[in-house]
Design an enzyme around this catalytic site. Structure first.
Site, mmCIF file in Angstrom:
data_model
loop_
_atom_site.group_PDB
_atom_site.id
_atom_site.type_symbol
_atom_site.label_atom_id
_atom_site.label_comp_id
_atom_site.label_asym_id
_atom_site.label_seq_id
_atom_site.Cartn_x
_atom_site.Cartn_y
_atom_site.Cartn_z
ATOM 1 N N SER A 64 0.830 -1.210 0.000
ATOM 2 C CA SER A 64 0.000 0.000 0.000
ATOM 3 C C SER A 64 0.864 1.260 0.000
ATOM 4 C CB SER A 64 -0.904 0.027 1.231
ATOM 5 O OG SER A 64 -1.724 -1.106 1.285
HETATM 6 N N1 SAH Z 1 -0.873 -4.888 4.086
HETATM 7 C C1 SAH Z 1 -0.177 -5.149 2.846
HETATM 8 C C2 SAH Z 1 -1.013 -4.749 1.651
HETATM 9 C C3 SAH Z 1 -1.031 -5.842 0.653
HETATM 10 S S1 SAH Z 1 -2.243 -5.723 -0.612
HETATM 11 C C4 SAH Z 1 1.190 -4.483 2.835
HETATM 12 O O1 SAH Z 1 1.504 -3.730 3.752
HETATM 13 O O2 SAH Z 1 1.978 -4.752 1.915
HETATM 14 C C5 SAH Z 1 -3.546 -6.717 0.017
HETATM 15 C C6 SAH Z 1 -3.250 -8.173 0.251
HETATM 16 O O3 SAH Z 1 -4.488 -8.801 0.618
HETATM 17 C C7 SAH Z 1 -2.733 -8.944 -0.952
HETATM 18 O O4 SAH Z 1 -1.491 -9.495 -0.641
HETATM 19 C C8 SAH Z 1 -3.793 -10.037 -1.178
HETATM 20 O O5 SAH Z 1 -3.247 -11.277 -1.603
HETATM 21 C C9 SAH Z 1 -4.427 -10.156 0.194
HETATM 22 N N2 SAH Z 1 -5.770 -10.729 0.208
HETATM 23 C C10 SAH Z 1 -6.789 -10.549 -0.672
HETATM 24 N N3 SAH Z 1 -7.880 -11.268 -0.298
HETATM 25 C C11 SAH Z 1 -7.539 -11.908 0.881
HETATM 26 C C12 SAH Z 1 -8.231 -12.794 1.762
HETATM 27 N N4 SAH Z 1 -9.489 -13.185 1.536
HETATM 28 N N5 SAH Z 1 -7.573 -13.241 2.851
HETATM 29 C C13 SAH Z 1 -6.286 -12.876 3.105
HETATM 30 N N6 SAH Z 1 -5.578 -12.041 2.301
HETATM 31 C C14 SAH Z 1 -6.197 -11.560 1.197
#
Ligand code: SAH
Length: 213
Positions: A64
């Site tokens: 993000s």
């Molecule tokens: N907090 C992260 C943001 C990553 S983007 C950071 O600091 O880098 C969001 C993430 O949510 C992705 O890696 C995606 O694979 C995950 N995601 C999407 N749907 C999900 C679900 N149902 N359960 C767990 N993770 C999920």
């Protein structure tokens, strides 16, 4: 992994940038000023790590934007020793920020490669975070209820199970809406059955997917 004068300096600039954009919580700014974001981005994107922008990571996902991380952390009203569930570990950066702020972090990621990469990184950096590979739509019942829940992917609506796993007086922060644009929501659990939700501007997140998708 090294943190040089240059990367430290770039981080200071990023903190100033976030202050100018309205982030006020000094604990959040302090965490962003201390956690090296360049450890969490692919090495090819190292040069961009301190720009206020999201960046691609493995599995077609993104780390993000720092402003988004800061804003979500601020909305969560983090205090030391609170237990927080994060949905979407991704790079692990947001989890590391929350841990730096003194919370006990439980983080779930549905992409196995990202889960494994983040777990190894937490170990290398000696950051103590409980992480698991799984579907965040189910929450993490073994450790529920949580003081805080943070969703870092865009859900069409707030998953009911997560609301059930939130303590009374707990706070859940989640971007909610159709793919492409979500509204940041903050929900406080007032009682077993009452929840109060406020909205906090529009953001853009990768979608929250169910495990079968
Ligand atoms: N907090 C992260 C943001 C990553 S983007 C950071 O600091 O880098 C969001 C993430 O949510 C992705 O890696 C995606 O694979 C995950 N995601 C999407 N749907 C999900 C679900 N149902 N359960 C767990 N993770 C999920």
């Amino acid at each position: 992994m090294t943190d040089t004068y240059r990367t430290k300096g770039l981080r200071k600039h990023l903190v100033e940038d976030l202050k100018n954009k309205g982030i006020k919580d000094t604990n959040v700014l302090d965490a962003i000023g201390n956690i090296p974001r360049h450890y969490f981005v692919p090495s090819s994107l190292f040069e961009h790590a301190y720009m206020d922008t999201p960046l691609p990571i493995a599995c077609n996902q993104t780390i993000s934007q720092p402003y988004t991380v800061a804003r979500q952390s601020e909305l969560l009203e983090i205090k030391k020793q609170l237990r927080i569930l994060e949905i979407g570990t991704g790079s692990g950066y947001q989890a590391a920020i929350l841990r730096y702020m003194g919370a006990f972090v439980y983080s779930i990621e549905r992409q196995r490669d990202l889960y494994e990469h983040a777990k190894e990184l937490f170990h290398t950096l000696s950051i103590s975070i409980a992480s698991k590979h799984g579907d965040g739509y189910n929450g993490w019942s073994e450790f529920a209820p949580f003081d805080r829940i943070l969703v870092t992917c865009g859900a069409i609506e707030i998953p009911q199970i997560l609301l059930i796993q939130l303590k009374i007086n707990g706070i859940l922060v989640a971007p909610v809406g159709e793919p492409g644009q979500q509204i940041m929501t903050k929900t406080i659990r007032l009682s077993d059955t009452d929840f109060e939700t406020t909205t906090h501007g529009s953001f853009r997140f990768v979608p929250m997917l169910k495990n079968a998708e």
